[in-house]
Design a protein around this motif. Structure first.
Motif, mmCIF file in Angstrom:
data_model
loop_
_atom_site.group_PDB
_atom_site.id
_atom_site.type_symbol
_atom_site.label_atom_id
_atom_site.label_comp_id
_atom_site.label_asym_id
_atom_site.label_seq_id
_atom_site.Cartn_x
_atom_site.Cartn_y
_atom_site.Cartn_z
ATOM 1 N N ALA A 279 -1.159 -10.727 -4.256
ATOM 2 C CA ALA A 279 -1.053 -9.589 -5.183
ATOM 3 C C ALA A 279 -0.679 -8.327 -4.406
ATOM 4 O O ALA A 279 0.139 -7.517 -4.865
ATOM 5 C CB ALA A 279 -2.374 -9.404 -5.917
ATOM 6 N N LEU A 280 -1.240 -8.171 -3.224
ATOM 7 C CA LEU A 280 -0.932 -6.987 -2.410
ATOM 8 C C LEU A 280 0.532 -6.981 -1.981
ATOM 9 O O LEU A 280 1.212 -5.951 -2.028
ATOM 10 C CB LEU A 280 -1.821 -6.955 -1.159
ATOM 11 C CG LEU A 280 -3.270 -6.541 -1.389
ATOM 12 C CD1 LEU A 280 -4.128 -6.866 -0.172
ATOM 13 C CD2 LEU A 280 -3.352 -5.049 -1.713
ATOM 14 N N LEU A 281 1.018 -8.149 -1.568
ATOM 15 C CA LEU A 281 2.417 -8.236 -1.108
ATOM 16 C C LEU A 281 3.366 -7.942 -2.260
ATOM 17 O O LEU A 281 4.389 -7.266 -2.087
ATOM 18 C CB LEU A 281 2.703 -9.621 -0.519
ATOM 19 C CG LEU A 281 1.988 -9.927 0.796
ATOM 20 C CD1 LEU A 281 2.339 -11.329 1.272
ATOM 21 C CD2 LEU A 281 2.341 -8.901 1.863
ATOM 22 N N SER A 282 3.008 -8.449 -3.430
ATOM 23 C CA SER A 282 3.860 -8.232 -4.587
ATOM 24 C C SER A 282 3.882 -6.742 -4.955
ATOM 25 O O SER A 282 4.937 -6.160 -5.237
ATOM 26 C CB SER A 282 3.315 -9.117 -5.720
ATOM 27 O OG SER A 282 3.744 -8.664 -6.942
ATOM 28 N N TRP A 283 2.712 -6.106 -4.895
ATOM 29 C CA TRP A 283 2.627 -4.671 -5.196
ATOM 30 C C TRP A 283 3.440 -3.866 -4.167
ATOM 31 O O TRP A 283 4.214 -2.972 -4.526
ATOM 32 C CB TRP A 283 1.155 -4.242 -5.183
ATOM 33 C CG TRP A 283 0.944 -2.776 -5.336
ATOM 34 C CD1 TRP A 283 1.144 -2.030 -6.462
ATOM 35 C CD2 TRP A 283 0.506 -1.862 -4.331
ATOM 36 N NE1 TRP A 283 0.853 -0.707 -6.215
ATOM 37 C CE2 TRP A 283 0.450 -0.585 -4.914
ATOM 38 C CE3 TRP A 283 0.140 -2.004 -2.976
ATOM 39 C CZ2 TRP A 283 0.049 0.558 -4.195
ATOM 40 C CZ3 TRP A 283 -0.263 -0.885 -2.280
ATOM 41 C CH2 TRP A 283 -0.302 0.375 -2.891
ATOM 42 N N ALA A 284 3.289 -4.205 -2.880
ATOM 43 C CA ALA A 284 4.018 -3.476 -1.828
ATOM 44 C C ALA A 284 5.523 -3.620 -2.034
ATOM 45 O O ALA A 284 6.285 -2.659 -1.845
ATOM 46 C CB ALA A 284 3.618 -3.998 -0.455
#
Ligand code: EPU
Length: 308
Positions: A53-58
């Protein structure tokens, strides 16, 4: 090396990005050198889904991603670290499958050694006293004399920035002194590693070996002050510490940074007020002095994160 499909299970859980991400995170306590700097955004994922989820947000926000494990081999820029800083220490589960010790890369190396030893698995105990996480140790192929993390590494599961998980079957030949193939794969995050260890009943002996290597580090005063361990790699067949010592670097100071009076390849932060710039200047002076004396060009072992 071979890339193959992975068997790490995915987890269905609700991800609350707002709770996971901190804006302007003070990174001082995530650096063993205690450097004062800030991440534009900092996050502490504990699961694969949170990491994804963090990678997608970044990616959506066009934020560069920086990964920090134990902060024991990285120097943070005084100007802060832009984008998203992912601190991996919450991803620290492990399981044992026969001779295979499988551990998430955010686990502290010291704890990993303890868990393996308690389970009667030998092979990691010589690495006692190396600070940092399992992931950091694999990335930099940490070691003590000829024993390296890669010696008993079997596979590594890593993520690419699109959130896909890949498995690298490890061959020791792909690794060398303070080198791992992951150094040439900047857009990846180490997630889980499996070490193939040797079953033993002598668990007390494993503890003694681990404490012995740690005691040798203590005798060299490696834990007396905040530091990131050795600044430079050893050139072939010679100690960078010995070369820096011969160049008169022991005890030298710039600002809050000091070359350890006990080992010239350690730069320490005795009062906790050294800046990244102080450390960089002191290291540069040492490198120039060695080059002038011997013609040997020292290569950095530490990573420089943020803008330098
Ligand atoms: N020496 C000096 N002066 C110094 C430092 C060392 O004369 O200031 C001499 C020592 O007396 C000894 C020789 O150099 O004869 C080797 O010293 P040492 O045993 O300390 O090993 P090293 O090669 O300097 C390496 C690792 C250390 C690890 C030690 C012990 C590197 C860059 N350093 O140091 O790793 O603790 O061996 O295994 O490979 C690290 O990488 O962060 C680190 C601490």
């Amino acid at each position: 090396m071979g890339i193959m499909a992975t068997n790490v299970p995915s987890q269905n859980e609700k991800i609350n990005l707002e709770r996971m991400v901190t804006e302007h995170l003070d990174l001082t306590r995530y650096s063993t050198m205690h450097l004062h700097t800030t991440a534009r955004y900092g996050a502490f994922p504990t699961t694969l889904e949170e990491l994804r989820a963090l990678l997608s947000w970044a990616s959506t926000e066009h934020l560069p991603v920086t990964v920090i494990g134990g902060g024991s081999n990285s120097l943070f820029s005084d100007r802060g670290i832009d984008g998203l800083v992912i601190i991996t220490t919450g991803m620290n589960h492990f399981h044992i499958n026969g001779e295979m010790f499988c551990v998430r890369c955010g686990m502290n190396l010291e704890s990993a050694i303890d868990h393996a030893s308690e389970a009667g698995l030998a092979g990691l105990e010589m690495l006692g006293g190396i600070p940092g996480t399992v992931g950091g140790a694999i990335w930099g192929n940490s070691g003590v004399s000829t024993i390296r993390v890669s010696s008993c590494l079997y596979y590594v599961d890593y993520l690419t920035m699109d959130g896909k998980l890949h498995r690298m079957q490890v061959h020791n030949d792909d690794f060398s002194y303070r080198y791992s193939p992951f150094m040439e794969m900047p857009q990846t995050i180490l997630f889980e590693a499996a070490f193939r260890l040797t079953p033993t009943r002598q668990t007390a002996q494993l503890r003694i070996i681990k404490e012995g290597t740690k005691a040798r580090r203590r005798e060299q005063h490696q834990f007396d002050w905040p530091s990131v361990g050795c600044i430079f790699k050893n050139p072939p067949d010679v100690s960078a510490g010995a070369l820096l010592d011969q160049a008169g670097m022991k005890g030298k100071r710039i600002g809050g940074a000091m070359v350890s009076p006990y080992h010239a390849n350690f730069i320490v932060n005795p009062e906790g007020n050294a800046t990244g710039q102080d450390i960089w200047e002191l290291a540069r002076q040492g490198r120039e002095a060695v080059e002038k004396n011997t013609g040997i060009h020292l290569e950095f072992e530490v990573n420089f994160l943020g803008q330098w």
